[in-house]
Design a protein around this motif. Structure first.
Motif, PDB file in Angstrom:
ATOM      1  N   ILE A  55     -18.709   1.236 -53.298  1.00 29.64           N
ATOM      2  CA  ILE A  55     -19.336   1.002 -52.406  1.00 29.64           C
ATOM      3  C   ILE A  55     -18.642   0.186 -51.076  1.00 29.64           C
ATOM      4  O   ILE A  55     -19.024   0.496 -50.439  1.00 29.64           O
ATOM      5  N   LEU A  56     -17.405   0.106 -51.159  1.00 29.81           N
ATOM      6  CA  LEU A  56     -17.030  -0.292 -50.066  1.00 29.81           C
ATOM      7  C   LEU A  56     -15.903   0.289 -49.747  1.00 29.81           C
ATOM      8  O   LEU A  56     -15.024  -0.158 -48.483  1.00 29.81           O
ATOM      9  N   ILE A  59     -19.917  11.264 -52.334  1.00 26.99           N
ATOM     10  CA  ILE A  59     -18.557  10.993 -52.194  1.00 26.99           C
ATOM     11  C   ILE A  59     -17.366   9.867 -51.597  1.00 26.99           C
ATOM     12  O   ILE A  59     -17.197   9.647 -50.834  1.00 26.99           O
ATOM     13  N   ALA A  60     -17.142   8.501 -52.877  1.00 24.52           N
ATOM     14  CA  ALA A  60     -16.608   7.522 -52.298  1.00 24.52           C
ATOM     15  C   ALA A  60     -15.081   7.920 -51.747  1.00 24.52           C
ATOM     16  O   ALA A  60     -14.568   8.850 -52.426  1.00 24.52           O
ATOM     17  N   GLY A  61     -14.269   7.036 -51.308  1.00 22.21           N
ATOM     18  CA  GLY A  61     -13.497   6.917 -50.943  1.00 22.21           C
ATOM     19  C   GLY A  61     -12.367   6.039 -51.976  1.00 22.21           C
ATOM     20  O   GLY A  61     -12.298   5.632 -51.375  1.00 22.21           O
ATOM     21  N   ASN A  62     -12.389   6.421 -53.003  1.00 23.88           N
ATOM     22  CA  ASN A  62     -12.001   5.533 -54.280  1.00 23.88           C
ATOM     23  C   ASN A  62     -11.034   6.758 -55.766  1.00 23.88           C
ATOM     24  O   ASN A  62     -11.510   7.873 -54.805  1.00 23.88           O
ATOM     25  N   MET A 102     -23.181  -2.937 -45.703  1.00 23.99           N
ATOM     26  CA  MET A 102     -24.303  -3.884 -45.528  1.00 23.99           C
ATOM     27  C   MET A 102     -25.373  -3.701 -46.739  1.00 23.99           C
ATOM     28  O   MET A 102     -25.516  -4.851 -46.702  1.00 23.99           O
ATOM     29  N   LYS A 103     -25.755  -1.709 -46.196  1.00 18.18           N
ATOM     30  CA  LYS A 103     -27.021  -1.038 -46.390  1.00 18.18           C
ATOM     31  C   LYS A 103     -26.876  -0.989 -47.257  1.00 18.18           C
ATOM     32  O   LYS A 103     -27.507  -1.730 -48.413  1.00 18.18           O
ATOM     33  N   GLN A 104     -25.586  -0.671 -47.899  1.00 19.79           N
ATOM     34  CA  GLN A 104     -24.890  -0.074 -49.171  1.00 19.79           C
ATOM     35  C   GLN A 104     -25.683  -1.527 -50.068  1.00 19.79           C
ATOM     36  O   GLN A 104     -25.407  -1.265 -51.265  1.00 19.79           O
ATOM     37  N   GLY A 105     -24.775  -2.570 -49.927  1.00 14.32           N
ATOM     38  CA  GLY A 105     -24.928  -4.433 -50.528  1.00 14.32           C
ATOM     39  C   GLY A 105     -26.672  -4.080 -51.184  1.00 14.32           C
ATOM     40  O   GLY A 105     -26.380  -4.578 -52.728  1.00 14.32           O
ATOM     41  N   LYS A 106     -26.849  -4.243 -50.046  1.00 18.61           N
ATOM     42  CA  LYS A 106     -28.909  -4.376 -50.237  1.00 18.61           C
ATOM     43  C   LYS A 106     -28.766  -3.643 -51.221  1.00 18.61           C
ATOM     44  O   LYS A 106     -30.138  -3.422 -51.954  1.00 18.61           O
ATOM     45  N   MET A 107     -28.326  -1.999 -51.669  1.00 16.12           N
ATOM     46  CA  MET A 107     -28.701  -1.390 -52.311  1.00 16.12           C
ATOM     47  C   MET A 107     -27.958  -1.551 -53.726  1.00 16.12           C
ATOM     48  O   MET A 107     -29.017  -1.271 -54.875  1.00 16.12           O
ATOM     49  N   TYR A 108     -27.186  -1.834 -53.362  1.00 11.06           N
ATOM     50  CA  TYR A 108     -26.648  -1.819 -54.698  1.00 11.06           C
ATOM     51  C   TYR A 108     -26.016  -3.451 -55.086  1.00 11.06           C
ATOM     52  O   TYR A 108     -24.600  -4.026 -55.228  1.00 11.06           O
ATOM     53  N   PRO A 109     -26.719  -4.614 -55.141  1.00 13.02           N
ATOM     54  CA  PRO A 109     -26.218  -5.883 -55.360  1.00 13.02           C
ATOM     55  C   PRO A 109     -25.403  -6.045 -56.220  1.00 13.02           C
ATOM     56  O   PRO A 109     -24.810  -6.929 -56.362  1.00 13.02           O
ATOM     57  N   ASP A 110     -25.374  -5.422 -58.003  1.00 13.81           N
ATOM     58  CA  ASP A 110     -24.094  -5.812 -57.951  1.00 13.81           C
ATOM     59  C   ASP A 110     -22.701  -5.668 -57.852  1.00 13.81           C
ATOM     60  O   ASP A 110     -22.141  -6.054 -58.209  1.00 13.81           O
ATOM     61  N   HIS A 111     -22.520  -4.647 -57.033  1.00 10.14           N
ATOM     62  CA  HIS A 111     -21.264  -5.171 -56.306  1.00 10.14           C
ATOM     63  C   HIS A 111     -21.195  -5.680 -54.822  1.00 10.14           C
ATOM     64  O   HIS A 111     -19.591  -5.537 -54.062  1.00 10.14           O
ATOM     65  N   HIS A 112     -21.552  -6.258 -55.096  1.00  7.62           N
ATOM     66  CA  HIS A 112     -22.310  -7.228 -53.198  1.00  7.62           C
ATOM     67  C   HIS A 112     -22.063  -8.828 -53.698  1.00  7.62           C
ATOM     68  O   HIS A 112     -22.216  -9.421 -54.390  1.00  7.62           O
TER      69      HIS A 112
END
Length: 314
Positions: A198-199, A209-212, A236-246
């Motif tokens: 998500i980062l 598709i992510a940039g990784n 920050m929005k993605q962090g709320k959606m996927y808290p295990d990454h945040h």
């Protein structure tokens, strides 16, 4: 590099060669704190000391902070994770973390290929995970904005593990379908679904598709690469959606970017040194790279459950 050296000396020589190669490319080695003030994300919880501080699980966020001072930076040092002790995992291990200002994911892949080839002499291949999923599962991560929903439903049905997070389901798929394809080569896996990183900056022109990317050798993840997402609102929005990454570290970096202290555009990667040494020497375990075994505290094996609340001083 001589392969007649014992594992300890081989790793020491590789670290020296990595440093030399990066200095020749105008990278500056920065030292960041091993002790941290907060815990990390749920995926990689940190060891907590009795005084309330934590041992870092990676240098990445603190290293990126230093892009204010130099456009090309790296660090090679010890990191700590609450992993089971097995042939691939150690609770204390060496990482090379690296960042380059205004770089793309392709820049990171090119540089990392050069560094890995200093040790690993097998062939390098590229595989698009998104294209593989499209052929295997009928999921179009390139064009379908609803493809993540569809992917999650398919993986839930495939693995029957409702307790798994979406990320864990994707990882299960990668472990079964993709990692075996890295036998006998370094497989550079690109174009992951955004839930995997998500980062990472989303791939331009693609729906989900992510940039990784990752380098996988002999079924082992050796390198994780990413192009950082410069959009702090999206992060920050993605962090709320996927808290295990945040984690709080994400919030600190976003704040520094918004203040103009840390450049928004960058790319980097992390190389697991013991893992790279293991696959380069053709060994079956990372255990031979443990230095001064007599001084090491006993580590849990994969048969021993590791509590997220373990104190390293208890």
């Amino acid at each position: 590099m001589s392969k007649n050296l014992n594992p300890i000396l081989y790793m020491a020589e590789l670290i020296q060669r990595l440093r030399t190669a990066l200095w020749e490319k105008n990278f500056i080695e920065i030292t960041t704190p091993i002790l941290r003030q907060t815990d990390a994300c749920a995926r990689f919880p940190r060891f907590r000391l009795e005084d309330g501080r934590y041992l870092r699980e990676a240098a990445a966020f603190a290293l990126r902070r230093n892009l204010e001072y130099a456009p090309r930076i790296f660090e090679i040092g010890p990191c700590f994770r609450k992993d089971y002790l097995d042939d691939t995992h150690l609770q204390q291990f060496m990482m090379l973390d690296l960042y380059q200002r205004d770089a793309t994911l392709d820049d990171a892949i090119d540089l990392c290929t050069h560094l890995v080839s200093l040790s690993y002499k097998g062939p390098f291949k590229i595989l698009s995970l998104a294209k593989y999923m499209q052929d295997d599962l009928g999921i179009d991560l390139f064009n379908d904005p609803l493809s993540l929903e569809k992917l999650q439903k398919i993986l839930l049905s495939k693995y029957k593990k409702s307790a798994y997070t979406f990320t864990q389901l994707v990882n299960q798929y990668i472990e079964e379908e993709i990692e075996p394809k890295s036998k006998g080569s370094c497989l550079i896996v690109t174009e992951y679904p955004v839930v995997s990183e998500i980062l990472g900056k989303p791939k331009e022109g693609a729906a989900c598709i992510a940039g990784n990317a990752e380098f996988k050798i002999e079924g082992i993840e050796v390198v994780n690469l990413y192009q950082d997402d410069p959009d702090t609102n999206r992060l920050m929005k993605q962090g709320k959606m996927y808290p295990d990454h945040h984690s709080i570290d994400n919030e600190i970096i976003c704040d520094l970017i918004d203040k103009g202290i840390v450049p928004a555009e960058s790319a980097g990667f992390g190389i697991g040194i013991e893992r790279l040494c293991r696959v380069s020497l053709g060994l079956s375990s990372v255990q031979p790279f443990i230095v001064s075994e007599e001084f090491n505290a006993k580590q849990p094996t994969n048969k021993t459950k590791v509590s997220k609340k373990v104190s390293v001083t208890s």
